[in-house]
Design a protein around this motif. Structure first.
Motif, PDB file in Angstrom:
ATOM      1  N   ARG A  26      -2.682   1.253  -4.041  1.00 22.17           N
ATOM      2  CA  ARG A  26      -1.455   0.846  -5.172  1.00 22.17           C
ATOM      3  C   ARG A  26      -0.740  -0.031  -4.671  1.00 22.17           C
ATOM      4  NH1 ARG A  26      -2.300   6.751  -6.125  1.00 22.17           N
ATOM      5  NH2 ARG A  26      -2.665   6.577  -7.765  1.00 22.17           N
ATOM      6  N   SER A  27      -0.400  -0.276  -3.084  1.00 24.07           N
ATOM      7  CA  SER A  27       0.131  -1.919  -2.228  1.00 24.07           C
ATOM      8  C   SER A  27      -0.682  -2.350  -3.067  1.00 24.07           C
ATOM      9  CB  SER A  27       0.331  -1.382  -1.063  1.00 24.07           C
ATOM     10  OG  SER A  27       0.615  -2.335  -0.519  1.00 24.07           O
ATOM     11  N   VAL A  28      -1.423  -2.588  -3.224  1.00 20.35           N
ATOM     12  CA  VAL A  28      -1.933  -4.275  -3.634  1.00 20.35           C
ATOM     13  C   VAL A  28      -1.517  -4.906  -5.539  1.00 20.35           C
ATOM     14  CG1 VAL A  28      -3.669  -5.183  -4.608  1.00 20.35           C
ATOM     15  CG2 VAL A  28      -3.813  -4.428  -1.618  1.00 20.35           C
ATOM     16  N   TRP A  29      -1.754  -3.253  -6.130  1.00 19.25           N
ATOM     17  CA  TRP A  29      -1.632  -3.477  -7.569  1.00 19.25           C
ATOM     18  C   TRP A  29       0.557  -3.559  -7.212  1.00 19.25           C
ATOM     19  CZ3 TRP A  29      -4.959   1.276  -8.584  1.00 19.25           C
ATOM     20  CH2 TRP A  29      -5.990   0.680  -7.908  1.00 19.25           C
ATOM     21  N   GLU A  30       1.105  -2.980  -6.793  1.00 21.12           N
ATOM     22  CA  GLU A  30       2.380  -2.870  -6.782  1.00 21.12           C
ATOM     23  C   GLU A  30       3.179  -4.318  -6.431  1.00 21.12           C
ATOM     24  OE1 GLU A  30       4.081   0.499  -4.335  1.00 21.12           O
ATOM     25  OE2 GLU A  30       2.938   1.379  -6.015  1.00 21.12           O
TER      26      GLU A  30
END
Length: 345
Positions: free
Chosen positions: A124-128
């Motif tokens: 989720r950190s990558v996608w955000e």
């Protein structure tokens, strides 16, 4: 209830007629298409290849193994395919078991729930894409704390089409199911039995009520894989599924560490599983298959004539927590429409 279609694992090569069946599935309004991986074919390549022939159906991995790829590699694969498919990807993840994780991937297996939690946080950190990715966990650290010392936090060069790609966790035990309800957008059961619905609802409730839970039961997907063989003879149909049950209950894992056996034992098949496992691990695979009762197949699969299958869907499956039935099998054309409508209600 929605309908999905699963290509499943490959044998010695690609499964037959997947493109034809996928074309038929999309034309019939089937909601989703799913691929799998164990220690042969991977989940992402077939999903991209076959999915390129579609325009509407959602595309899911059921499941991609977390030990097969670093979290950032999985995040890259998912965001890439999400772009190419126009935002149709669902990322199903699973911890697999110690034999595959340690034997095939050469990775440590202990503390799979903790590893899964960290993995999803990094995804989720990558996608955000709010800032360069850093992470200090027990199992994953970004940048790597050793090596050359030259590693630095990075941010994906690609802007994800969706900063919140759906994540579903493949889980069988109650703690894993509760984790899915807490941190994921859905749960992918394997060997789901309608008779176990109350057990699983309790596990889901445990996750939904944890502080900071991501979703509630009203917007959480439960996409259950359901083997199906439509045939006029119940025994003939069941015999096609018995080898798979024998493999999972008897040979997929060590004697004292087989999560699939535990699932069937909770249904009341503990003694039968012990017999199947003993035969399978002794190399008597055919005898292990013969030891699988038809009633055990009927607990987790749809087998037999179309009237029987439709009745069981309406009576047993539709009242459960399942929101999507992923059919692992493709009924004959003359029965297909009836079965799909029975699922949809």
């Amino acid at each position: 209830m929605k309908v999905g279609f699963q290509a499943g694992y490959w044998g010695s090569g690609p499964p037959a007629k997947v493109e034809q069946r996928l074309h038929e599935a999309e034309a019939l309004g089937v909601d989703s298409f799913w691929t799998a991986e164990a220690y042969g074919s991977d989940a992402f390549t077939p999903l991209a290849w076959w999915g390129a022939r579609t325009s509407r159906i959602r595309l899911g991995t059921s499941v991609a193994q977390i030990s097969a790829r670093t979290p950032t590699a999985t995040a890259m694969a998912a965001l890439t395919l999400d772009h190419l498919s126009g935002g149709r990807v669902m990322l199903g993840l699973g911890a697999s078991g110690p034999q595959v994780v340690e034997g095939w991937y050469g990775q440590p297996y202990p503390r799979p729930l903790e590893r899964t939690r960290e993995y999803v946080e990094i995804l989720r950190s990558v996608w955000e894409r709010r800032e360069p990715v850093t992470y200090e966990g027990r199992h994953y650290r970004l940048p790597h704390p050793g090596g050359t010392g030259l590693g630095k936090p990075l941010r994906s060069t690609v802007h994800p089409l969706r900063p919140d790609i759906p994540v579903l966790l493949g889980a069988e035990g109650p703690k894993n199911v509760a984790l899915a309800a807490e941190i994921a957008d859905g749960w992918i059961p394997l060997w789901f039995s309608p008779r176990s619905d109350a057990f699983y609802r309790d596990a889901l409730h445990e996750g939904f009520t944890r502080p900071g839970a991501r979703r509630g039961p009203e917007d959480f997907e439960v996409a259950a894989v359901c083997p199906i063989v439509e045939h006029d003879d119940v025994e003939v149909a069941a015999r096609r599924i018995k080898p798979m049950i024998a493999l999972y209950a008897g040979g997929m894992g060590a004697k004292d560490a087989n999560f699939h056996t535990e699932v069937f034992a909770r249904m009341g098949w503990g003694e039968v599983c012990a017999e199947i496992q003993g035969l399978y691990l002794a190399g008597r695979k055919e005898a292990a298959v013969e030891a699988v009762p038809t009633a055990m197949v009927e607990d987790v699969a749809l087998v037999g004539p179309v009237d029987k299958i439709c009745e069981e869907i309406a009576r047993a499956w539709r009242p459960t927590c399942v929101t999507t039935m992923i059919l692992a099998g493709w009924p004959r054309s003359e029965a297909r429409g009836r079965i799909l409508e029975a699922v949809r209600g």
